[in-house]
Scaffold this motif. Structure first.
Motif, PDB file in Angstrom:
ATOM      1  N   GLY A 190     -40.377  12.118 -85.398  1.00 14.68           N
ATOM      2  CA  GLY A 190     -41.669  11.609 -84.942  1.00 14.68           C
ATOM      3  C   GLY A 190     -41.498  10.395 -84.047  1.00 14.68           C
ATOM      4  O   GLY A 190     -40.578   9.594 -84.212  1.00 14.68           O
ATOM      5  N   THR A 191     -42.390  10.257 -83.083  1.00  8.31           N
ATOM      6  CA  THR A 191     -42.271   9.175 -82.101  1.00  8.31           C
ATOM      7  C   THR A 191     -42.668   7.813 -82.665  1.00  8.31           C
ATOM      8  O   THR A 191     -42.270   6.788 -82.119  1.00  8.31           O
ATOM      9  CB  THR A 191     -43.141   9.477 -80.870  1.00  8.31           C
ATOM     10  N   ARG A 192     -43.437   7.780 -83.755  1.00 11.95           N
ATOM     11  CA  ARG A 192     -43.837   6.480 -84.325  1.00 11.95           C
ATOM     12  C   ARG A 192     -42.622   5.656 -84.740  1.00 11.95           C
ATOM     13  O   ARG A 192     -42.658   4.425 -84.726  1.00 11.95           O
ATOM     14  CB  ARG A 192     -44.740   6.681 -85.547  1.00 11.95           C
ATOM     15  N   PHE A 193     -41.552   6.332 -85.138  1.00 10.94           N
ATOM     16  CA  PHE A 193     -40.369   5.628 -85.625  1.00 10.94           C
ATOM     17  C   PHE A 193     -39.238   5.587 -84.597  1.00 10.94           C
ATOM     18  O   PHE A 193     -38.117   5.217 -84.942  1.00 10.94           O
ATOM     19  CB  PHE A 193     -39.861   6.291 -86.911  1.00 10.94           C
ATOM     20  N   THR A 194     -39.520   5.961 -83.345  1.00 11.48           N
ATOM     21  CA  THR A 194     -38.449   6.027 -82.344  1.00 11.48           C
ATOM     22  C   THR A 194     -37.768   4.673 -82.152  1.00 11.48           C
ATOM     23  O   THR A 194     -36.539   4.564 -82.195  1.00 11.48           O
ATOM     24  CB  THR A 194     -38.987   6.533 -80.994  1.00 11.48           C
ATOM     25  N   LYS A 195     -38.547   3.618 -81.921  1.00 10.07           N
ATOM     26  CA  LYS A 195     -37.958   2.290 -81.698  1.00 10.07           C
ATOM     27  C   LYS A 195     -37.171   1.831 -82.919  1.00 10.07           C
ATOM     28  O   LYS A 195     -36.099   1.223 -82.797  1.00 10.07           O
ATOM     29  CB  LYS A 195     -39.053   1.278 -81.356  1.00 10.07           C
ATOM     30  N   PHE A 196     -37.685   2.133 -84.108  1.00  6.17           N
ATOM     31  CA  PHE A 196     -36.981   1.778 -85.338  1.00  6.17           C
ATOM     32  C   PHE A 196     -35.629   2.479 -85.408  1.00  6.17           C
ATOM     33  O   PHE A 196     -34.603   1.856 -85.707  1.00  6.17           O
ATOM     34  CB  PHE A 196     -37.841   2.151 -86.550  1.00  6.17           C
ATOM     35  N   ARG A 197     -35.626   3.802 -85.128  1.00  2.63           N
ATOM     36  CA  ARG A 197     -34.364   4.552 -85.185  1.00  2.63           C
ATOM     37  C   ARG A 197     -33.371   4.036 -84.148  1.00  2.63           C
ATOM     38  O   ARG A 197     -32.176   3.876 -84.438  1.00  2.63           O
ATOM     39  CB  ARG A 197     -34.626   6.050 -84.959  1.00  2.63           C
ATOM     40  N   LEU A 198     -33.846   3.792 -82.929  1.00  2.00           N
ATOM     41  CA  LEU A 198     -32.952   3.326 -81.869  1.00  2.00           C
ATOM     42  C   LEU A 198     -32.303   1.994 -82.240  1.00  2.00           C
ATOM     43  O   LEU A 198     -31.097   1.802 -82.047  1.00  2.00           O
ATOM     44  CB  LEU A 198     -33.721   3.196 -80.550  1.00  2.00           C
ATOM     45  N   LYS A 199     -33.094   1.064 -82.777  1.00  7.59           N
ATOM     46  CA  LYS A 199     -32.549  -0.235 -83.183  1.00  7.59           C
ATOM     47  C   LYS A 199     -31.574  -0.074 -84.342  1.00  7.59           C
ATOM     48  O   LYS A 199     -30.484  -0.647 -84.340  1.00  7.59           O
ATOM     49  CB  LYS A 199     -33.684  -1.186 -83.589  1.00  7.59           C
ATOM     50  N   MET A 200     -31.964   0.725 -85.335  1.00  8.78           N
ATOM     51  CA  MET A 200     -31.126   0.895 -86.516  1.00  8.78           C
ATOM     52  C   MET A 200     -29.780   1.515 -86.156  1.00  8.78           C
ATOM     53  O   MET A 200     -28.719   1.031 -86.581  1.00  8.78           O
ATOM     54  CB  MET A 200     -31.845   1.767 -87.549  1.00  8.78           C
ATOM     55  N   LEU A 201     -29.808   2.579 -85.359  1.00  7.78           N
ATOM     56  CA  LEU A 201     -28.576   3.292 -85.029  1.00  7.78           C
ATOM     57  C   LEU A 201     -27.679   2.492 -84.093  1.00  7.78           C
ATOM     58  O   LEU A 201     -26.490   2.790 -83.960  1.00  7.78           O
ATOM     59  CB  LEU A 201     -28.918   4.653 -84.413  1.00  7.78           C
ATOM     60  N   ASN A 202     -28.240   1.480 -83.469  1.00 14.12           N
ATOM     61  CA  ASN A 202     -27.440   0.584 -82.635  1.00 14.12           C
ATOM     62  C   ASN A 202     -26.734  -0.482 -83.469  1.00 14.12           C
ATOM     63  O   ASN A 202     -25.731  -1.057 -83.033  1.00 14.12           O
ATOM     64  CB  ASN A 202     -28.334  -0.091 -81.589  1.00 14.12           C
ATOM     65  N   GLU A 203     -27.260  -0.741 -84.671  1.00 11.39           N
ATOM     66  CA  GLU A 203     -26.731  -1.818 -85.513  1.00 11.39           C
ATOM     67  C   GLU A 203     -25.861  -1.320 -86.665  1.00 11.39           C
ATOM     68  O   GLU A 203     -24.918  -1.998 -87.071  1.00 11.39           O
ATOM     69  CB  GLU A 203     -27.894  -2.640 -86.091  1.00 11.39           C
ATOM     70  N   VAL A 204     -26.206  -0.156 -87.219  1.00 11.85           N
ATOM     71  CA  VAL A 204     -25.502   0.345 -88.403  1.00 11.85           C
ATOM     72  C   VAL A 204     -25.272   1.848 -88.280  1.00 11.85           C
ATOM     73  O   VAL A 204     -25.894   2.523 -87.462  1.00 11.85           O
ATOM     74  CB  VAL A 204     -26.293   0.058 -89.705  1.00 11.85           C
ATOM     75  N   LYS A 205     -24.384   2.368 -89.121  1.00 17.49           N
ATOM     76  CA  LYS A 205     -24.120   3.799 -89.186  1.00 17.49           C
ATOM     77  C   LYS A 205     -24.688   4.355 -90.495  1.00 17.49           C
ATOM     78  O   LYS A 205     -24.667   3.675 -91.531  1.00 17.49           O
ATOM     79  CB  LYS A 205     -22.616   4.068 -89.135  1.00 17.49           C
ATOM     80  N   ILE A 206     -25.180   5.587 -90.434  1.00 20.98           N
ATOM     81  CA  ILE A 206     -25.627   6.268 -91.652  1.00 20.98           C
ATOM     82  C   ILE A 206     -24.399   6.916 -92.284  1.00 20.98           C
ATOM     83  O   ILE A 206     -23.858   7.890 -91.771  1.00 20.98           O
ATOM     84  CB  ILE A 206     -26.693   7.336 -91.345  1.00 20.98           C
ATOM     85  N   GLU A 207     -23.964   6.362 -93.407  1.00 17.45           N
ATOM     86  CA  GLU A 207     -22.759   6.874 -94.063  1.00 17.45           C
ATOM     87  C   GLU A 207     -23.077   7.983 -95.056  1.00 17.45           C
ATOM     88  O   GLU A 207     -22.264   8.880 -95.287  1.00 17.45           O
ATOM     89  CB  GLU A 207     -22.029   5.737 -94.779  1.00 17.45           C
ATOM     90  N   PHE A 208     -24.284   7.933 -95.640  1.00 21.55           N
ATOM     91  CA  PHE A 208     -24.598   8.870 -96.722  1.00 21.55           C
ATOM     92  C   PHE A 208     -26.104   9.105 -96.774  1.00 21.55           C
ATOM     93  O   PHE A 208     -26.896   8.176 -96.606  1.00 21.55           O
ATOM     94  CB  PHE A 208     -24.120   8.282 -98.057  1.00 21.55           C
ATOM     95  N   ILE A 209     -26.491  10.360 -97.002  1.00 20.21           N
ATOM     96  CA  ILE A 209     -27.896  10.713 -97.225  1.00 20.21           C
ATOM     97  C   ILE A 209     -27.961  11.695 -98.392  1.00 20.21           C
ATOM     98  O   ILE A 209     -27.223  12.683 -98.417  1.00 20.21           O
ATOM     99  CB  ILE A 209     -28.539  11.385 -95.993  1.00 20.21           C
ATOM    100  N   HIS A 210     -28.828  11.415 -99.349  1.00 25.33           N
ATOM    101  CA  HIS A 210     -29.102  12.380-100.422  1.00 25.33           C
ATOM    102  C   HIS A 210     -30.554  12.815-100.288  1.00 25.33           C
ATOM    103  O   HIS A 210     -31.476  12.008-100.377  1.00 25.33           O
ATOM    104  CB  HIS A 210     -28.881  11.761-101.802  1.00 25.33           C
ATOM    105  N   SER A 211     -30.740  14.106-100.057  1.00 26.55           N
ATOM    106  CA  SER A 211     -32.079  14.673 -99.958  1.00 26.55           C
ATOM    107  C   SER A 211     -32.339  15.525-101.190  1.00 26.55           C
ATOM    108  O   SER A 211     -31.492  16.329-101.587  1.00 26.55           O
ATOM    109  CB  SER A 211     -32.194  15.526 -98.691  1.00 26.55           C
ATOM    110  N   PHE A 212     -33.503  15.348-101.794  1.00 26.83           N
ATOM    111  CA  PHE A 212     -33.841  16.075-103.016  1.00 26.83           C
ATOM    112  C   PHE A 212     -34.478  17.417-102.677  1.00 26.83           C
ATOM    113  O   PHE A 212     -35.347  17.506-101.803  1.00 26.83           O
ATOM    114  CB  PHE A 212     -34.781  15.244-103.884  1.00 26.83           C
ATOM    115  N   GLU A 213     -34.042  18.466-103.364  1.00 28.19           N
ATOM    116  CA  GLU A 213     -34.575  19.805-103.108  1.00 28.19           C
ATOM    117  C   GLU A 213     -36.058  19.881-103.434  1.00 28.19           C
ATOM    118  O   GLU A 213     -36.823  20.576-102.788  1.00 28.19           O
ATOM    119  CB  GLU A 213     -33.798  20.839-103.927  1.00 28.19           C
ATOM    120  N   SER A 214     -36.478  19.161-104.467  1.00 26.61           N
ATOM    121  CA  SER A 214     -37.889  19.132-104.849  1.00 26.61           C
ATOM    122  C   SER A 214     -38.412  17.712-104.719  1.00 26.61           C
ATOM    123  O   SER A 214     -37.825  16.780-105.266  1.00 26.61           O
ATOM    124  CB  SER A 214     -38.074  19.609-106.294  1.00 26.61           C
TER     125      SER A 214
END
Length: 481
Positions: A190-214
């Protein structure tokens, strides 16, 4: 363990004491102990004193469990930030119990708003090597005037409190720091979070994500069914993201993905693609290998300019200078059918105020913006060719998007080839997996990797001449690159 029981009982007691309307107002829910233990298990070992921050601490259970995780091998200094004075006794009881058992543990409870705390910490260059958060989920716009002014001073401009907490937290990490958070999944696209994602990915790396099936599993006792993820961010230079898909809090269903499969390099919006099914890896591999994009193809997507309820120049009377209006109902089973009539007015009269809403004869792709998972196709598109221009102009209603080239039509073979890609089974599966919302926005199409110009032109020519008609043959050509 007695301390574990104390921490969990304090969470349950605080949850029952706090009025339901207050929880819903701030949309903050205390983390159950099994999830808290799982979250802190994601932290890596460290060979120095742990400077730990629990931001928006609640009853302090995340900070407490994280401290216990490290105390056998490290000294720990915990800072727990919590603005609600009603919760301070719970935090103090939990942390005092740990202090009584471990001499290498110290703590400080800061009874303030996390935005205030962050401003002072950043000013004083205070940093932490481990941060853990379960932030509030409320909208930024619901904050107080003081909070909004603080965020402005901090140069934080995100839509939700939880994304504000994430941004401020990673800014407080030291050079080897790690942040573990349990947050809604909505920031991933979604575009509402575009600036947030761009800033975050410029500063840190996503090392781990846990997504719940339910989505019912995490905060089910609170009746909260919002889709959430557990995410670990790091300042370290890593090259792969570990993704776990499970309702069980273990690593048995984990798999490593390169960043290029989680965040596509040609995507200007940097959507974060979290696989959720066994065959998602194959789908991601096929999609992310595609070399082009809408922009590289020289094309643009726009939303139809006719907003029916406020358009004064709509009419049921046809004239030589009026434009036929295309509505959602005119797209059916992948084809455009202008003979389908409804209660809406069929024509737009041309004048100085309406002429910019009309398109000239040419070849275009039109598609519905609203799309539900129950639909046969998530992308419902059709080809608009010159033959439909029985009048000089056509105009497009606001519930549709259309693809064009600088406001005009483009090559027929490219139109046919591109529409075959948008209608493909592989792309349909991809959209169903990774697009959680009900709209197919222009940004969703702009962010899509696409086959090359040559591939699409070739497929369009073969389909136009009926040399290939089988859907599987078309997909083999689309994804051979």
């Amino acid at each position: 363990m007695i301390i574990d029981n104390l921490i969990e009982e304090s969470r349950k007691k605080a949850s029952s004491d706090i009025e339901i309307h207050k929880q819903k107002l701030f949309e903050q829910y205390f983390t159950p102990i099994d999830i808290a233990k799982y979250m802190c298990s994601l932290f890596s070992k460290i060979d120095k004193k742990v400077e730990l921050l629990d931001a928006g601490a609640g009853v302090g259970n995340l900070g407490a469990i994280s401290s216990l995780h490290y105390l056998k091998h490290n000294s720990v200094n915990l800072t727990a930030v919590e603005w609600d004075t009603n919760l301070l006794k719970f935090i103090n009881n939990n942390l005092s119990a740990i202090k009584a058992k471990y001499n290498n543990f110290s703590f400080n409870i800061d009874n303030t708003n996390f935005y205030n705390f962050s401003q002072k910490a950043l000013l004083n260059k205070k940093q932490f090597n481990r941060i853990i958060i379960n932030p509030p989920y409320s909208l930024t716009s619901k904050g107080t005037q003081e909070e909004l002014l603080l965020l402005e001073k901090l140069d934080v401009h995100t839509p939700n409190a939880y994304s504000n907490f994430i941004e401020l937290s990673y800014r407080l990490l030291d050079e080897d720091g790690e942040l573990v958070a349990i947050v809604p999944r909505s920031f991933c696209n979604g575009t509402r979070f575009t600036k947030f994602r761009l800033k975050m990915l410029n500063e840190v790396k996503i090392e781990f994500i846990h997504s719940f099936e339910s989505r019912k599993e995490v905060f089910k006792e609170y009746g909260i069914f919002q889709e959430v993820v557990i995410m670990k961010l790091t300042k370290k230079n890593i090259k792969k993201t570990t993704v776990c898909i499970s309702d069980k809090l273990d690593h048995k269903k984990c798999e490593k993905f390169s960043f290029s499969k989680i965040i596509f390099k040609n995507d200007p919006y940097k959507f974060i693609h979290i696989p959720s099914k066994k065959d998602d890896k194959e789908i991601l591999t096929k999609i992310y290998k595609l070399p082009s994009s809408l922009k590289k193809l020289g094309l643009t997507i726009s939303t139809g300019k006719v907003v029916e309820y406020r358009e004064p120049y709509l009419s049921n009377s046809k004239s030589d200078d009026s434009a036929v209006v295309i509505y959602q109902r005119n797209i059916k089973n992948g084809l455009l059918d202008l003979s389908i009539k409804g209660s809406s007015k069929q024509y737009l009269n041309r004048n100085e105020l309406s002429s910019n809403k009309m398109i000239l004869p040419g070849n275009y792709i039109v598609m519905k913006r609203m799309s539900y998972k129950e639909n046969k196709e998530r992308i419902s598109s059709a080809i608009l060719t010159k033959k439909y221009f029985t009048n000089k102009y056509i105009t497009i209603e606001n519930h549709l998007n259309y693809i064009h080239k600088d406001g005009q039509g483009f090559e027929k073979d490219l139109v046919i080839g591109l529409n075959s890609y948008l209608s493909s089974n592989i792309l349909d599966k991809y959209i169903r997996r990774f697009n959680g919302h009900t709209q197919i926005n222009a940004s969703d199409i702009i962010s899509l990797p696409m086959p090359s110009y040559g591939t699409l032109m070739n497929i369009g020519k073969l389909m136009r001449n009926k040399i290939i008609t089988n859907e599987q043959d078309i997909e083999n050509l689309l994804f051979k690159e």
